[in-house]
Design a protein around this motif. Structure first.
Motif, PDB file in Angstrom:
ATOM      1  N   PHE A 280       0.834  -1.201   0.000  1.00 17.00           N
ATOM      2  CA  PHE A 280       0.000   0.000   0.000  1.00 17.00           C
ATOM      3  C   PHE A 280       0.873   1.257   0.000  1.00 17.00           C
ATOM      4  CE2 PHE A 280      -3.709  -2.332   2.236  1.00 17.00           C
ATOM      5  CZ  PHE A 280      -4.242  -2.685   1.008  1.00 17.00           C
ATOM      6  N   LEU A 281       1.938   1.232   0.816  1.00 16.82           N
ATOM      7  CA  LEU A 281       2.852   2.372   0.894  1.00 16.82           C
ATOM      8  C   LEU A 281       3.485   2.653  -0.465  1.00 16.82           C
ATOM      9  CD1 LEU A 281       4.560   1.618   4.328  1.00 16.82           C
ATOM     10  CD2 LEU A 281       3.207   3.653   3.796  1.00 16.82           C
ATOM     11  N   LYS A 282       3.927   1.597  -1.128  1.00 17.87           N
ATOM     12  CA  LYS A 282       4.544   1.758  -2.452  1.00 17.87           C
ATOM     13  C   LYS A 282       3.533   2.299  -3.451  1.00 17.87           C
ATOM     14  CE  LYS A 282       7.891  -2.032  -1.907  1.00 17.87           C
ATOM     15  NZ  LYS A 282       8.260  -3.395  -2.378  1.00 17.87           N
ATOM     16  N   GLU A 283       2.311   1.773  -3.370  1.00 13.86           N
ATOM     17  CA  GLU A 283       1.294   2.152  -4.342  1.00 13.86           C
ATOM     18  C   GLU A 283       0.916   3.623  -4.237  1.00 13.86           C
ATOM     19  OE1 GLU A 283      -2.910   0.348  -6.065  1.00 13.86           O
ATOM     20  OE2 GLU A 283      -2.409   0.005  -3.950  1.00 13.86           O
ATOM     21  N   ILE A 284       0.674   4.096  -3.014  1.00 17.89           N
ATOM     22  CA  ILE A 284       0.254   5.489  -2.891  1.00 17.89           C
ATOM     23  C   ILE A 284       1.421   6.445  -3.106  1.00 17.89           C
ATOM     24  CG2 ILE A 284      -1.679   4.885  -1.378  1.00 17.89           C
ATOM     25  CD1 ILE A 284      -0.114   6.081   0.965  1.00 17.89           C
ATOM     26  N   ARG A 285       2.663   5.989  -2.860  1.00 18.49           N
ATOM     27  CA  ARG A 285       3.816   6.848  -3.154  1.00 18.49           C
ATOM     28  C   ARG A 285       4.001   7.000  -4.661  1.00 18.49           C
ATOM     29  NH1 ARG A 285       9.593   5.742  -3.857  1.00 18.49           N
ATOM     30  NH2 ARG A 285      10.625   7.769  -3.894  1.00 18.49           N
ATOM     31  N   ARG A 286       3.869   5.893  -5.411  1.00 20.49           N
ATOM     32  CA  ARG A 286       3.960   5.975  -6.872  1.00 20.49           C
ATOM     33  C   ARG A 286       2.898   6.925  -7.415  1.00 20.49           C
ATOM     34  NH1 ARG A 286       4.751   0.219  -6.590  1.00 20.49           N
ATOM     35  NH2 ARG A 286       2.518  -0.059  -7.011  1.00 20.49           N
ATOM     36  N   ASP A 287       1.716   6.834  -6.837  1.00 23.07           N
ATOM     37  CA  ASP A 287       0.626   7.694  -7.269  1.00 23.07           C
ATOM     38  C   ASP A 287       0.911   9.154  -6.902  1.00 23.07           C
ATOM     39  OD1 ASP A 287      -2.283   7.711  -8.283  1.00 23.07           O
ATOM     40  OD2 ASP A 287      -2.425   8.829  -6.410  1.00 23.07           O
ATOM     41  N   PHE A 288       1.494   9.367  -5.730  1.00 22.72           N
ATOM     42  CA  PHE A 288       1.840  10.715  -5.276  1.00 22.72           C
ATOM     43  C   PHE A 288       2.796  11.395  -6.254  1.00 22.72           C
ATOM     44  CE2 PHE A 288       4.651  13.598  -2.949  1.00 22.72           C
ATOM     45  CZ  PHE A 288       3.750  14.394  -2.262  1.00 22.72           C
ATOM     46  N   ILE A 289       3.755  10.638  -6.741  1.00 25.23           N
ATOM     47  CA  ILE A 289       4.743  11.187  -7.676  1.00 25.23           C
ATOM     48  C   ILE A 289       4.063  11.671  -8.957  1.00 25.23           C
ATOM     49  CG2 ILE A 289       6.725  10.587  -9.133  1.00 25.23           C
ATOM     50  CD1 ILE A 289       7.652   8.733  -6.847  1.00 25.23           C
ATOM     51  N   LEU A 290       3.010  10.980  -9.377  1.00 21.82           N
ATOM     52  CA  LEU A 290       2.263  11.398 -10.559  1.00 21.82           C
ATOM     53  C   LEU A 290       1.575  12.752 -10.357  1.00 21.82           C
ATOM     54  CD1 LEU A 290       0.524   8.042 -11.600  1.00 21.82           C
ATOM     55  CD2 LEU A 290       2.547   9.077 -12.632  1.00 21.82           C
ATOM     56  N   ASN A 291       1.370  13.106  -9.089  1.00 20.24           N
ATOM     57  CA  ASN A 291       0.652  14.348  -8.774  1.00 20.24           C
ATOM     58  C   ASN A 291       1.570  15.520  -8.446  1.00 20.24           C
ATOM     59  OD1 ASN A 291      -1.841  12.989  -8.999  1.00 20.24           O
ATOM     60  ND2 ASN A 291      -1.706  12.288  -6.875  1.00 20.24           N
TER      61      ASN A 291
END
Length: 324
Positions: A280-291
């Motif tokens: 979950f941590l990896k997933e939301i961090r990857r998504d954060f970078i997109l933003n």
């Protein structure tokens, strides 16, 4: 499953382990005053008698098609129904809910009269399938919205949720030509709403409670987990990027105002829990970078916050050292 028969409306019902409620749901659809529909029951790998109930009803009514598939979740079941639907319009009903006898008559008349791509009604919570009285129907005032107006109302305290959920609507089938529900996500309607509304030219809404939303223990919506929190955040992030992409920058910026806080709050929660949340941590961090681009252009975000976002994107460990 029968061969294709043309119908004005294709009503798609995903079915999974709802033997206690399914007959009530199906009967409420078969009792519609609007008769020109096909009913697609998608048995999503049920382990109780739900699949058998579907088969019994298929033999009773030629308008019913049944698909049995391996369990893939609500989005997968809806997508399967969409793949075979032959109606001019699409409707969804959840298999533990039920509907007013005139719901599809009202929604069909709205979509035809106002030349809209989506018609929508209000809904009400119910707590017992044996106590669902149908009030005399007097239509309230109809609200007409453009696609942009509807998207802007997604966070309206009155209309917001009614515009998000899938099951209180009738859709022009063409809206789904290149769109499907995200498989594996909770809050699947939140990922879909902005896309489907944006593709519409006009949306009409009438404030009559024609859909009966059953509240029961053990349903997907009643279960709270980190998966639900993560998907809630990701759906907000998805909408923020979508609005930015199509030029709705003010809407994107408004979402961004709460996104940053919610992201770091959830990240902290996940970090303080056990290692099972690592993905979950990896997933939301990857998504954060997109933003990052959207975050960094915000005038309301202090320069120190923007620097912290950049540091976090590069290295969460360094971020924790710098900002404790």
């Amino acid at each position: 499953m029968k061969g294709k028969l043309m119908a004005e409306i294709s009503i798609i019902v995903p079915v999974y382990n709802v033997e206690k409620y399914l007959e009530n749901c199906i009967e409420s659809i078969l009792n519609q005053t609007f008769k020109d529909f096909e009913l697609i029951l998608v048995d999503d790998g049920s382990t109780d008698n739900s699949g058998k109930i579907c088969d019994i009803y298929e033999k009773k009514d030629s308008r019913i098609k049944v698909i049995h598939k391996n369990n893939g979740g609500l989005s997968s079941a809806r997508n399967t129904g969409l793949d075979i639907a032959c109606g001019k319009y699409i409707g969804f009903v959840d298999s533990d809910d039920s509907i007013h006898p005139k719901m599809y008559e009202v929604l069909y008349n709205l979509i035809e009269k106002y030349k809209s791509d989506i018609s929508c009604c209000n809904y009400k919570y119910t707590y017992d399938i044996s106590n669902q009285n149908h009030e005399e129907l007097n239509l309230n005032e109809v609200i007409e919205m453009s696609n942009i107006e509807a998207i802007e109302k997604l966070y309206d305290k009155d209309l917001g949720v009614r515009l998000v959920v899938a099951w209180n609507k009738l859709y022009n089938k063409r809206l789904f030509d290149n769109i499907r529900y995200k498989v594996g996500r909770l809050h699947e309607d939140e990922f879909m709403a902005h896309r489907i509304l944006y593709n519409s030219k006009k949306i009409t809404y009438v404030d009559n409670e024609l859909y009966y939303y059953l509240q029961r223990e053990g349903s997907i919506m009643s279960q709270i987990s980190y998966k639900r929190k993560v998907d809630t955040l990701l759906s907000k992030s998805d909408r923020m990027r979508f609005c930015n992409k199509v030029g709705l920058t003010s809407m994107s910026d408004n979402i961004c105002k709460t996104y940053e806080f919610e992201f770091f709050n959830l990240y902290k929660q996940l970090l303080n829990e056990d290692s099972e949340n690592a993905e979950f941590l990896k997933e939301i961090r990857r998504d954060f970078i997109l933003n990052l681009y959207i975050l960094l252009r915000q005038k309301d975000i202090h320069i120190k916050e923007k620097i912290s976002c950049l540091i976090f994107a590069v290295s969460p460990k360094v971020y924790r050292i710098c900002f404790n």
